[in-house]
Scaffold this active site. Structure first.
Site, short mmCIF file in Angstrom:
data_model
loop_
_atom_site.label_atom_id
_atom_site.label_comp_id
_atom_site.label_asym_id
_atom_site.label_seq_id
_atom_site.Cartn_x
_atom_site.Cartn_y
_atom_site.Cartn_z
N MET A 69 136.52 57.28 -75.95
CA MET A 69 136.90 58.32 -74.85
C MET A 69 135.72 59.11 -74.32
SD MET A 69 139.84 60.64 -76.90
CE MET A 69 138.92 60.96 -78.41
N CYS A 97 141.30 52.34 -68.60
CA CYS A 97 140.97 53.71 -68.15
C CYS A 97 141.95 54.30 -66.80
CB CYS A 97 139.67 53.92 -68.19
SG CYS A 97 139.12 55.78 -67.87
N LYS A 149 140.26 46.30 -73.88
CA LYS A 149 141.19 47.22 -73.93
C LYS A 149 142.11 47.52 -72.63
CE LYS A 149 141.63 52.10 -75.66
NZ LYS A 149 141.78 52.82 -74.21
C1 LIG Z 1 138.95 62.32 -72.45
C2 LIG Z 1 139.35 60.95 -72.70
C3 LIG Z 1 138.39 59.97 -72.29
C4 LIG Z 1 138.91 58.54 -72.36
N1 LIG Z 1 137.92 57.57 -72.02
C5 LIG Z 1 138.30 56.31 -72.28
C6 LIG Z 1 137.14 55.37 -72.08
O1 LIG Z 1 136.08 55.50 -71.58
N2 LIG Z 1 137.49 54.00 -71.97
C7 LIG Z 1 138.96 53.72 -72.29
O2 LIG Z 1 139.36 52.51 -72.47
N3 LIG Z 1 139.65 54.55 -72.76
C8 LIG Z 1 139.71 55.94 -72.51
N4 LIG Z 1 140.51 56.83 -72.77
C9 LIG Z 1 141.89 56.43 -73.39
C10 LIG Z 1 141.86 56.51 -74.94
O3 LIG Z 1 140.90 55.42 -75.37
C11 LIG Z 1 143.23 56.13 -75.50
O4 LIG Z 1 143.68 54.76 -74.82
C12 LIG Z 1 144.21 57.32 -74.98
O5 LIG Z 1 143.68 58.43 -75.15
C13 LIG Z 1 145.44 56.94 -76.04
O6 LIG Z 1 145.31 56.93 -77.32
P1 LIG Z 1 145.59 58.50 -77.96
O7 LIG Z 1 147.27 58.75 -77.71
O8 LIG Z 1 145.51 58.08 -79.51
O9 LIG Z 1 144.78 59.54 -77.34
C14 LIG Z 1 140.05 58.15 -72.86
C15 LIG Z 1 141.04 59.28 -73.00
C16 LIG Z 1 140.80 60.58 -73.14
C17 LIG Z 1 141.90 61.53 -73.49
#
Ligand SMILES: Cc1cc2nc3c(=O)[nH]c(=O)nc-3n(C[C@H](O)[C@H](O)[C@H](O)COP(=O)(O)O)c2cc1C
Length: 327
Positions: A17, A100, A142
């Site tokens: 994240m 992302c 991813k």
């Molecule tokens: C603040 C934030 C930043 C994120 N940055 C990235 C990132 O840099 N690379 C990525 O592949 N996913 C990123 N994501 C997505 C997360 O890795 C994840 O796939 C998504 O939040 C869903 O999972 P969760 O429901 O457990 O949060 C980000 C999510 C959030 C909320």
């Protein structure tokens, strides 16, 4: 659970994240039971590599192996260069970001936008695998379930990526179009798992140990990845591990333990970011830690009035040391 030659302690992972899972936070997650943690994305744009933000992200001093770095970009050769750059700086696993949805990334046709152009996506994967193979560095990917509800092409991309040499796939159960709205679905993740032989990691909306177990069962995935639910709650990894192993819920950490964990977290955070940036960027973590606690909202407001890391750390110590705010 294994990624290439790296054997992991368990199958409960911390999601990348940006702006959250920096090195201090990843170290804390691993200490509290995350079997694996991926860095925040590092851009493939060379002109930004010397920026403070990117050089901080590419510094892995003291990180617990395996060091996994996520790269983001739109051009196959630039992505290959980014992989080599990060390998030179200690990356042991390279993760390609096709998940992302952020505008900043998608407008430049990177992140999950790449899922709309399978040919380009595959070119990038192949170039990164070619760059990493001589160094014996596994490449992972991813992604989301697809571009839109009508274009759920995760299975097709997964199969192509596996053929191109990707060694693990993580799928967030939403489309790019959904952003973070709606609920994650796990059928597409199950379909990806059924279609490939490399390990598959299920991600999206896993917030409790029960949900973790249910997602593992529903998808047949080899591992799960937790993002937002770990914000302010890095002990969720050990709670999930405990539940998966023993079928029992673990007690929440005591206030004293939370205090000690937060102090360790903040001290490392200040070390990485320095006084000015450290003070400001720590606020969001502190806000997440105290969310839902008695007096937490008022404490969050109070945080914004403090002007040095010392004061901030002392206030956190006082808050968690006091009974007044007890739950
Ligand atoms: C603040 C934030 C930043 C994120 N940055 C990235 C990132 O840099 N690379 C990525 O592949 N996913 C990123 N994501 C997505 C997360 O890795 C994840 O796939 C998504 O939040 C869903 O999972 P969760 O429901 O457990 O949060 C980000 C999510 C959030 C909320």
């Amino acid at each position: 659970m294994q990624i290439g030659q790296y054997v992991l302690p368990n199958n409960v992972f911390a999601a990348p994240m940006a702006g959250v899972t920096d090195r201090p936070f990843r170290k804390l997650c691993k200490r509290l039971g995350a079997g694996y943690a991926v860095s925040e994305m590092v851009t493939s744009r060379k002109d930004l590599w010397n920026s403070l933000k990117t050089s901080r992200r590419a510094d892995h001093t003291g990180e617990v192996a395996p060091i996994a770095v996520q790269i983001a970009g739109t051009d196959a050769e630039m992505m290959a260069d980014a992989a080599r750059y990060n390998i030179d700086r200690g990356a042991q696993i390279i993760d390609i970001n096709m998940g992302c949805p952020a505008k900043k990334v998608c407008n430049k046709w990177a992140g999950s936008a790449l899922m709309q152009d399978e040919k380009l996506a595959l070119e990038i994967v192949s170039a990164v695998v070619s760059a990493c193979s001589p160094h014996n560095v596994p490449v992972t990917l991813k992604m989301r379930t697809g571009w839109s509800v009508d274009n759920k092409n995760a299975v097709s991309i997964a199969k192509a990526a596996e053929s191109a040499g990707v060694q693990m796939l993580t799928v967030h159960g939403r489309t790019r179009e959904q952003g973070y709205k709606g609920e994650a679905e796990y059928e597409t993740i199950a379909a990806v798992k059924a279609a490939v032989r490399v390990p598959v990691v299920a991600n999206g909306d896993i917030t409790t140990p029960e949900r973790a177990k249910a997602v593992l069962m529903a998808t047949g995935a080899d591992a799960i990845m937790i993002g937002r639910a770990a914000q302010g709650r890095p002990w969720i990894f050990r709670e999930i591990n405990h539940y998966l192993t023993h079928g029992l819920m673990m007690d929440a950490p005591s206030r004293a333990e939370m205090k000690s964990l937060m102090v360790d977290h903040l001290v490392e955070h200040y070390e990485l970011y320095g006084e000015f940036t450290g003070l400001y960027t720590a606020r969001k973590h502190i806000g997440w830690y105290v969310q839902g606690m008695n007096g937490g909202e008022a404490f969050r407001g109070y945080m914004n009035t403090l002007e040095s890391c010392d004061e901030q750390l002392q206030a956190v110590t006082n808050f968690f040391g006091s009974e007044i705010f007890d739950n």
